[in-house]
Design a protein around this motif. Structure first.
Motif, PDB file in Angstrom:
ATOM      1  N   ASP A   1       0.624  -1.160  -0.023  1.00  0.00           N
ATOM      2  CA  ASP A   1       0.087  -0.212  -0.011  1.00  0.00           C
ATOM      3  C   ASP A   1       1.063   1.235  -0.075  1.00  0.00           C
ATOM      4  OD1 ASP A   1      -2.369  -1.738   0.040  1.00  0.00           O
ATOM      5  OD2 ASP A   1      -2.268  -1.705   2.318  1.00  0.00           O
ATOM      6  N   GLY A   2       2.007   1.224  -0.778  1.00  0.00           N
ATOM      7  CA  GLY A   2       2.826   2.556  -0.762  1.00  0.00           C
ATOM      8  C   GLY A   2       3.759   2.485   0.254  1.00  0.00           C
ATOM      9  N   ARG A   3       4.090   1.686   1.304  1.00  0.00           N
ATOM     10  CA  ARG A   3       4.913   2.163   2.179  1.00  0.00           C
ATOM     11  C   ARG A   3       5.738   0.966   2.512  1.00  0.00           C
ATOM     12  NH1 ARG A   3       3.442  -0.169   7.438  1.00  0.00           N
ATOM     13  NH2 ARG A   3       1.624  -1.424   7.295  1.00  0.00           N
ATOM     14  N   VAL A   4       7.038   1.143   2.854  1.00  0.00           N
ATOM     15  CA  VAL A   4       7.830   0.241   3.099  1.00  0.00           C
ATOM     16  C   VAL A   4       7.572  -0.524   4.305  1.00  0.00           C
ATOM     17  CG1 VAL A   4      10.415  -0.297   3.503  1.00  0.00           C
ATOM     18  CG2 VAL A   4       9.581   1.289   1.636  1.00  0.00           C
ATOM     19  N   LEU A   5       7.428  -1.857   4.474  1.00  0.00           N
ATOM     20  CA  LEU A   5       7.288  -2.698   5.500  1.00  0.00           C
ATOM     21  C   LEU A   5       8.571  -2.892   6.358  1.00  0.00           C
ATOM     22  CD1 LEU A   5       5.089  -5.425   4.214  1.00  0.00           C
ATOM     23  CD2 LEU A   5       4.275  -3.264   5.030  1.00  0.00           C
ATOM     24  N   GLU A   6       8.537  -2.165   7.685  1.00  0.00           N
ATOM     25  CA  GLU A   6       9.544  -2.300   8.622  1.00  0.00           C
ATOM     26  C   GLU A   6       9.190  -3.578   9.539  1.00  0.00           C
ATOM     27  OE1 GLU A   6      12.241  -0.638   8.486  1.00  0.00           O
ATOM     28  OE2 GLU A   6      11.648   1.008   7.240  1.00  0.00           O
ATOM     29  N   ARG A   7      10.515  -4.096  10.155  1.00  0.00           N
ATOM     30  CA  ARG A   7      10.075  -5.047  11.212  1.00  0.00           C
ATOM     31  C   ARG A   7       9.246  -4.558  12.219  1.00  0.00           C
ATOM     32  NH1 ARG A   7      13.137  -9.885  11.809  1.00  0.00           N
ATOM     33  NH2 ARG A   7      14.725  -8.901  10.291  1.00  0.00           N
ATOM     34  N   ASN A   8       8.114  -5.470  12.850  1.00  0.00           N
ATOM     35  CA  ASN A   8       7.485  -4.964  13.793  1.00  0.00           C
ATOM     36  C   ASN A   8       6.781  -6.327  14.195  1.00  0.00           C
ATOM     37  OD1 ASN A   8       5.110  -5.556  12.174  1.00  0.00           O
ATOM     38  ND2 ASN A   8       5.056  -3.449  11.496  1.00  0.00           N
ATOM     39  N   TRP A   9       5.677  -5.999  14.994  1.00  0.00           N
ATOM     40  CA  TRP A   9       4.989  -7.225  15.852  1.00  0.00           C
ATOM     41  C   TRP A   9       4.431  -8.184  14.800  1.00  0.00           C
ATOM     42  CZ3 TRP A   9      -0.256  -8.262  15.395  1.00  0.00           C
ATOM     43  CH2 TRP A   9      -0.965  -7.328  14.682  1.00  0.00           C
ATOM     44  N   ASN A  10       3.867  -7.669  13.574  1.00  0.00           N
ATOM     45  CA  ASN A  10       3.103  -8.439  12.668  1.00  0.00           C
ATOM     46  C   ASN A  10       4.048  -8.935  11.498  1.00  0.00           C
ATOM     47  OD1 ASN A  10       0.860  -9.893  11.989  1.00  0.00           O
ATOM     48  ND2 ASN A  10       0.404  -7.943  10.688  1.00  0.00           N
ATOM     49  N   TYR A  11       4.936  -7.909  10.996  1.00  0.00           N
ATOM     50  CA  TYR A  11       5.880  -8.236   9.823  1.00  0.00           C
ATOM     51  C   TYR A  11       7.152  -8.501  10.149  1.00  0.00           C
ATOM     52  CZ  TYR A  11       1.640  -6.432   7.295  1.00  0.00           C
ATOM     53  OH  TYR A  11       0.580  -5.801   6.649  1.00  0.00           O
ATOM     54  N   GLU A  12       7.891  -9.503   9.702  1.00  0.00           N
ATOM     55  CA  GLU A  12       9.246  -9.929   9.918  1.00  0.00           C
ATOM     56  C   GLU A  12       9.935 -10.141   8.539  1.00  0.00           C
ATOM     57  OE1 GLU A  12      11.933 -12.917  12.355  1.00  0.00           O
ATOM     58  OE2 GLU A  12       9.797 -12.911  12.946  1.00  0.00           O
ATOM     59  N   PRO A  13      10.453  -9.323   7.877  1.00  0.00           N
ATOM     60  CA  PRO A  13      11.279  -9.531   6.694  1.00  0.00           C
ATOM     61  C   PRO A  13      12.572 -10.359   6.948  1.00  0.00           C
ATOM     62  CG  PRO A  13      10.815  -7.079   7.053  1.00  0.00           C
ATOM     63  CD  PRO A  13      10.417  -7.753   8.261  1.00  0.00           C
ATOM     64  N   GLN A  14      12.713 -11.187   6.129  1.00  0.00           N
ATOM     65  CA  GLN A  14      14.059 -12.237   6.037  1.00  0.00           C
ATOM     66  C   GLN A  14      14.736 -12.242   4.959  1.00  0.00           C
ATOM     67  OE1 GLN A  14      12.317 -15.880   7.654  1.00  0.00           O
ATOM     68  NE2 GLN A  14      12.129 -15.146   9.682  1.00  0.00           N
ATOM     69  N   ASN A  15      16.254 -12.015   5.114  1.00  0.00           N
ATOM     70  CA  ASN A  15      16.984 -12.057   3.881  1.00  0.00           C
ATOM     71  C   ASN A  15      18.067 -13.355   3.819  1.00  0.00           C
ATOM     72  OD1 ASN A  15      15.716  -9.972   2.585  1.00  0.00           O
ATOM     73  ND2 ASN A  15      17.208  -8.625   3.418  1.00  0.00           N
ATOM     74  N   ILE A  16      17.843 -14.263   3.325  1.00  0.00           N
ATOM     75  CA  ILE A  16      18.505 -15.563   3.441  1.00  0.00           C
ATOM     76  C   ILE A  16      19.409 -15.832   2.095  1.00  0.00           C
ATOM     77  CG2 ILE A  16      18.595 -18.317   3.499  1.00  0.00           C
ATOM     78  CD1 ILE A  16      15.719 -17.880   4.561  1.00  0.00           C
ATOM     79  N   GLN A  17      20.746 -15.512   2.532  1.00  0.00           N
ATOM     80  CA  GLN A  17      21.818 -15.541   1.272  1.00  0.00           C
ATOM     81  C   GLN A  17      22.041 -16.741   1.049  1.00  0.00           C
ATOM     82  OE1 GLN A  17      23.264 -12.313   0.590  1.00  0.00           O
ATOM     83  NE2 GLN A  17      23.954 -13.311  -1.242  1.00  0.00           N
ATOM     84  N   GLN A  18      22.128 -17.454  -0.209  1.00  0.00           N
ATOM     85  CA  GLN A  18      22.523 -18.727  -0.958  1.00  0.00           C
ATOM     86  C   GLN A  18      24.035 -18.635  -1.146  1.00  0.00           C
ATOM     87  OE1 GLN A  18      19.893 -21.017  -0.898  1.00  0.00           O
ATOM     88  NE2 GLN A  18      18.815 -19.676   0.341  1.00  0.00           N
ATOM     89  N   ASN A  19      24.419 -17.593  -1.908  1.00  0.00           N
ATOM     90  CA  ASN A  19      25.619 -17.611  -2.348  1.00  0.00           C
ATOM     91  C   ASN A  19      26.231 -16.092  -2.754  1.00  0.00           C
ATOM     92  OD1 ASN A  19      24.877 -17.319  -5.226  1.00  0.00           O
ATOM     93  ND2 ASN A  19      24.579 -19.165  -5.448  1.00  0.00           N
ATOM     94  N   SER A  20      27.040 -15.984  -3.467  1.00  0.00           N
ATOM     95  CA  SER A  20      27.907 -14.614  -3.561  1.00  0.00           C
ATOM     96  C   SER A  20      26.582 -13.946  -4.638  1.00  0.00           C
ATOM     97  CB  SER A  20      28.962 -14.449  -4.235  1.00  0.00           C
ATOM     98  OG  SER A  20      29.137 -15.140  -5.365  1.00  0.00           O
ATOM     99  N   THR A  21      25.933 -14.641  -5.413  1.00  0.00           N
ATOM    100  CA  THR A  21      25.216 -13.872  -6.365  1.00  0.00           C
ATOM    101  C   THR A  21      23.473 -14.091  -5.809  1.00  0.00           C
ATOM    102  OG1 THR A  21      25.084 -15.569  -7.897  1.00  0.00           O
ATOM    103  CG2 THR A  21      26.716 -14.126  -8.049  1.00  0.00           C
ATOM    104  N   SER A  22      23.278 -15.013  -5.289  1.00  0.00           N
ATOM    105  CA  SER A  22      21.662 -15.432  -5.127  1.00  0.00           C
ATOM    106  C   SER A  22      21.331 -15.239  -3.355  1.00  0.00           C
ATOM    107  CB  SER A  22      21.697 -16.976  -5.264  1.00  0.00           C
ATOM    108  OG  SER A  22      21.963 -17.273  -6.790  1.00  0.00           O
TER     109      SER A  22
END
Length: 424
Positions: A247-268
């Motif tokens: 809805d036009g806003r960046v989702l920050e980590r809070n009680w309901n939203y938890e962004p997770q970035n999982i590194q596979q290798n140097s490019t993925s």
């Protein structure tokens, strides 16, 4: 005859210097690996007053007879046999290679020539070879691998990706035109010349390119209040910034939203968004995953739908079965009792000890006559029968075919009792 001729020819081919002195003057080539020990042989028969001398590369005198001239203690002279004048070189160096001469100076000079090849395993010069490279997609790439050794080594290139090894070519230079992201990997140059061990060098090449996003599941459905996980796969180099938009806003980590970035290798990399409670209406709709680096950006989208549950309530009216009140019919001759119970069918059995109501009334009752005297009648059972009311007279006829008369109140009570017993 023929044998004698052959023997004479062989004797004539021997290198004879004079008289009884003899020396093997056949030139030879000899190889030795650097760091090892080698022996250069020289055989002289019947030397007598002659003198054997050894000369090294550059015509340097090493030994005059048994006397050492060279100060290098790696060189020595051995006589395993009286005719042997062998030169021993320990810990051979690359500079020890060249031509060695074993000579006799009496009375005429005769020479034994030995060419020594010192073999050196390959060695790659790091300072003259390329290091790790980082190039932009679409450009040209040239990498270098310089090696030394003897014999001169051959250089071969391979592209290594995990367990997959692809041969590319040979030579000190490797050129790749119009580099693509698929050229990312380890470039290995191997130098070999038949002398172990061979030498290798790994050059890591990273290709820079803008990120791309792949969404395997673009639509998900979940019930209100339940958790959901959204996923996007990112390819790109170098690493950059990753975030989710709703809805036009960046989702920050809070009680309901938890962004997770999982590194596979140097490019993925895998972008996950954990939604702990999907609430309506803001929790459902389109979510955007965004990846950015210095070369560009990419966007993917995942739609989360709400599962609506429709509940249908069916009301069933209760069924009431009423039992009608018992109907009692009374006459002067018989009584009838009827009863109904819900969903139950019963059959009443007649007991021999329960009196039959129908036999309690006479079929042809005798009209009573007035009398002032209460008669006493004796039945066939020799028991007296007493009337209960004045003005009645009982016929003393055959009582085996007549029944006792019951007054009207007693009959009603009896019928009521039987009806109650029948109902229960």
């Amino acid at each position: 005859m023929l044998t004698g001729i052959l023997l004479i020819s062989w004797l004539c081919s021997l290198p004879v210097i004079s008289g009884d002195i003899w020396m093997d003057t056949t030139p030879i080539k000899q190889r030795v690996k650097a760091g090892e020990t080698t022996v250069l042989g020289c055989t002289v028969e019947n030397l007598e007053g002659g003198k054997v001398m050894w000369f090294g590369p550059g015509n340097d005198l090493l030994f005059n007879g048994d006397s050492a001239v060279t100060p290098d203690r790696r060189f020595s002279l051995t006589h395993p046999y009286p005719s042997s004048w062998n030169l021993v070189i320990k810990h051979v160096k690359i500079g020890d290679g060249g031509e060695y001469r074993c000579e006799i100076l009496y009375p005429t000079t005769y020479t034994k020539r030995i060419t020594l090849d010192v073999q050196v395993s390959p060695r790659i010069f790091p300072s003259k070879s390329s290091g790790d490279q980082q190039v932009k997609e679409g450009s040209n790439l040239t990498i270098t691998c310089v090696a030394t050794g003897f014999p001169l080594p051959v250089i071969m290139w391979h592209l290594v990706k995990g367990d997959v090894k692809t041969q590319l070519g040979t030579g000190s230079l490797l050129t790749i035109s119009n580099v693509s992201r698929y050229d990312t990997g380890i470039y290995r140059c191997t130098a070999f010349n038949g002398v172990t061990p061979s030498a290798t060098r790994d050059i890591k090449v990273d290709v820079e390119y803008a990120p791309t996003i792949t969404v395997n599941t673009q639509e998900l459905s979940q019930e209100r209040g339940k958790r959901a996980v959204l996923e996007c796969s990112v390819e790109g180099f170098p690493q950059g910034t990753y975030y989710w938009i709703k809805d036009g806003r960046v989702l920050e980590r809070n009680w309901n939203y938890e962004p997770q970035n999982i590194q596979q290798n140097s490019t993925s990399l895998v972008m996950n968004l954990l939604i702990k409670q999907a609430e309506s209406p803001s929790g459902f709709g389109v979510y955007y995953c965004v990846a950015e680096n210095e070369l560009g950006n990419a966007t993917g989208n995942v739609t989360l739908h709400e599962i609506t549950t429709t509940t249908t309530t069916t009301t069933i009216a209760p069924t009431t079965t009423s039992t009608p009140a018992p109907t009692t019919t009374s006459t002067s001759t018989e009584s009838t009792v009827q009863s109904t119970k819900p969903f139950i069918s019963s059959t009443q059995s007649t007991s021999s000890q329960r009196p039959d109501i129908s036999t309690m009334h006479s079929k042809n009752p005798t009209t009573p006559k007035l009398s002032t005297v209460t008669p006493q009648v004796t039945s066939s059972y020799n028991k007296p029968v007493v009337t209960s009311g004045p003005g009645y007279e009982i016929n003393s006829g055959d009582q085996a075919n007549s029944s006792a008369q019951v007054t009207s109140p007693c009959r009603a009570i009896f019928i009521l009792v039987v009806t109650i017993l029948f109902l229960f």
